[in-house]
Scaffold this active site. Structure first.
Site, PDB file in Angstrom:
ATOM      1  N   ARG A  74       0.851  -1.190   0.000  1.00 48.65           N
ATOM      2  CA  ARG A  74       0.000   0.000   0.000  1.00 48.65           C
ATOM      3  C   ARG A  74       0.892   1.248   0.000  1.00 48.65           C
ATOM      4  NH1 ARG A  74      -2.024  -3.801   3.480  1.00 48.65           N
ATOM      5  NH2 ARG A  74      -4.152  -4.549   3.039  1.00 48.65           N
ATOM      6  N   LYS A 126      -1.760  -2.646   7.556  1.00 51.82           N
ATOM      7  CA  LYS A 126      -3.176  -2.620   7.899  1.00 51.82           C
ATOM      8  C   LYS A 126      -3.543  -3.784   8.819  1.00 51.82           C
ATOM      9  CE  LYS A 126      -7.683  -2.180   5.634  1.00 51.82           C
ATOM     10  NZ  LYS A 126      -8.374  -2.128   4.311  1.00 51.82           N
ATOM     11  N   HIS A 159      -4.059   2.968  -5.176  1.00 51.14           N
ATOM     12  CA  HIS A 159      -4.252   1.522  -5.048  1.00 51.14           C
ATOM     13  C   HIS A 159      -4.087   0.805  -6.386  1.00 51.14           C
ATOM     14  CE1 HIS A 159      -4.960  -0.157  -1.177  1.00 51.14           C
ATOM     15  NE2 HIS A 159      -5.800  -1.060  -1.605  1.00 51.14           N
ATOM     16  N   ARG A 186      -1.041  -1.367  -6.532  1.00 51.36           N
ATOM     17  CA  ARG A 186      -1.192  -2.644  -5.823  1.00 51.36           C
ATOM     18  C   ARG A 186      -1.962  -3.626  -6.692  1.00 51.36           C
ATOM     19  NH1 ARG A 186      -1.086  -4.696  -0.509  1.00 51.36           N
ATOM     20  NH2 ARG A 186      -2.964  -5.724   0.286  1.00 51.36           N
ATOM     21  N   HIS A 224      -2.990 -10.088   2.890  1.00 49.47           N
ATOM     22  CA  HIS A 224      -4.435 -10.271   3.104  1.00 49.47           C
ATOM     23  C   HIS A 224      -4.672 -11.278   4.223  1.00 49.47           C
ATOM     24  CE1 HIS A 224      -5.544  -8.937  -1.264  1.00 49.47           C
ATOM     25  NE2 HIS A 224      -5.457  -7.911  -0.432  1.00 49.47           N
ATOM     26  N   TYR A 248      -8.333 -11.679  -7.805  1.00 51.19           N
ATOM     27  CA  TYR A 248      -7.420 -11.645  -8.940  1.00 51.19           C
ATOM     28  C   TYR A 248      -7.335 -13.004  -9.658  1.00 51.19           C
ATOM     29  CZ  TYR A 248      -5.908  -7.523  -6.330  1.00 51.19           C
ATOM     30  OH  TYR A 248      -5.878  -6.329  -5.651  1.00 51.19           O
TER      31      TYR A 248
END
Length: 347
Positions: free
Chosen positions: A203, A226, A278, A281, A304, A313
């Site tokens: 990020r 995050k 973003h 990313r 994640h 994806y």
């Protein structure tokens, strides 16, 4: 134990019921309820509890307003969150719009009606889902801490189902075009931060927070993530050398996301709202999968917590659709594919 001195359940003019009970001398309790049944249960509870423990006393109703609970949550827990400042602004505005009710009286229906008005005024479902999650998390945390003794009023209220947005990513020519614009802007940091995002999938804020000590010969270490988990991503040693040299010469990266947004506009890239920084990313992840990368490896690289996030994806994998033919039941039923009319057509 003394004899019962007083016991009265009285109907009030507004339809409520008042309990005035003194099960033992010196222990008198008064409380008002919406129904006679609630009043009778309270009176019975007082008598039974005092038999077990003469020092027992009913806990007074929590009359704190929602703003007081937000303050309490902020002091005991919220202040430790990395996004507390922004979250607190949202919560304070929400309390104001809800007219700061007595917190224990707030219901799921109250919030649903508030949400419906906000939707009609043009507020996005994602924003409203964030508001719900923040307020619900506050009630949960205060209950865990023992600050409230009632159930979370929003526990069963479902979030609005949001249509998943298209993930925008750049092809090779768009990448060249964008980085050409940034190079000509001659900003000390924006191009290198963007390069870090592009080659690691991190990020923007994670790249911007890098320090020399977090740049190894062949890897970057991201710590202010995050998910709160430390993450290490390999990079080309030449890029690592460039990052270290840059940080020693220019100092820490500055906040230059606005300059990146400006570069996107100058490059003529039409990106969905909220996906400007973003997009790098998404571009990393999309190219990683399209070039044959493993989806589980990508999950670890992106940090994640849920594989479901990374699966967005998966459709870009070169063999994604072919797996339908390779692993599905089609080959066992190939005889059904004959173009001739079946002897037993479906009715």
């Amino acid at each position: 134990m003394g004899a019962c001195c007083l016991m009265a359940i009285i109907a009030l003019p507004d339809g409520r019921w008042r309990v005035d009970v003194e099960p033992i001398k010196g222990k008198r309790f008064r409380k008002t309820f919406k129904t006679k049944g609630e009043a009778q249960r309270f009176e019975a509870t007082c008598r039974s509890k005092l038999i077990e423990s003469p020092k027992w006393s009913p806990k007074p109703t929590d009359r704190r307003r929602l703003a007081e609970l937000v303050d309490c949550w902020g002091r005991l827990h919220g202040g430790s969150l990395s996004d507390y400042a922004g979250r607190r602004v949202i919560m304070d505005r929400m309390v104001e719009r809800l007219k700061n009710p007595i917190a224990i009286t707030l219901t799921a229906t109250d919030f649903a009606e508030y949400r419906a008005k906000r939707i009609n005024s043009g507020i996005s479902p994602k924003t409203l889902n964030n508001e719900l999650s923040y307020l619900r998390a506050m009630f949960n945390e205060l209950r865990r801490l023992g600050e409230i003794d009632y159930e979370n009023p929003l526990a069963l209220l479902r979030a609005i189902r949001v249509q998943e947005r298209e993930l925008s990513y750049l092809d090779t020519s768009q990448i060249d075009q964008l980085f050409g614009v940034m190079r000509n802007m001659r900003h000390p940091h924006v191009e290198l931060i963007a390069m870090i995002c592009l080659v690691t999938g991190c990020r923007w804020g994670e790249a911007q927070g890098l320090t020399v000590s977090r740049v190894a010969d062949g890897a970057l270490q991201f710590v202010n993530t995050k998910s709160k988990r430390r993450r290490v991503v390999p990079i080309d040693p030449k890029l690592a050398d460039r990052i270290r040299a840059h940080l020693r010469e220019h100092g820490a990266f500055s906040n230059c996301r606005d300059r990146f947004d400006e570069a996107v506009a100058r490059a003529g890239l039409n990106l969905p709202a909220g996906q400007k920084s973003h997009v790098l990313r998404h571009t990393f992840a999309s190219h990683f999968i399209a070039n044959g990368g493993n989806i589980l490896t990508l999950q670890k690289i992106l940090g994640h917590s849920s594989l479901a996030m990374t699966m967005r994806y998966a459709h870009l994998a070169p063999d994604h659709l072919q797996d339908v033919l390779a692993f599905g039941p089609a080959k066992e039923f190939r005889h059904f594919f004959d173009t001739r009319v079946s002897e037993h057509p479906l009715s």
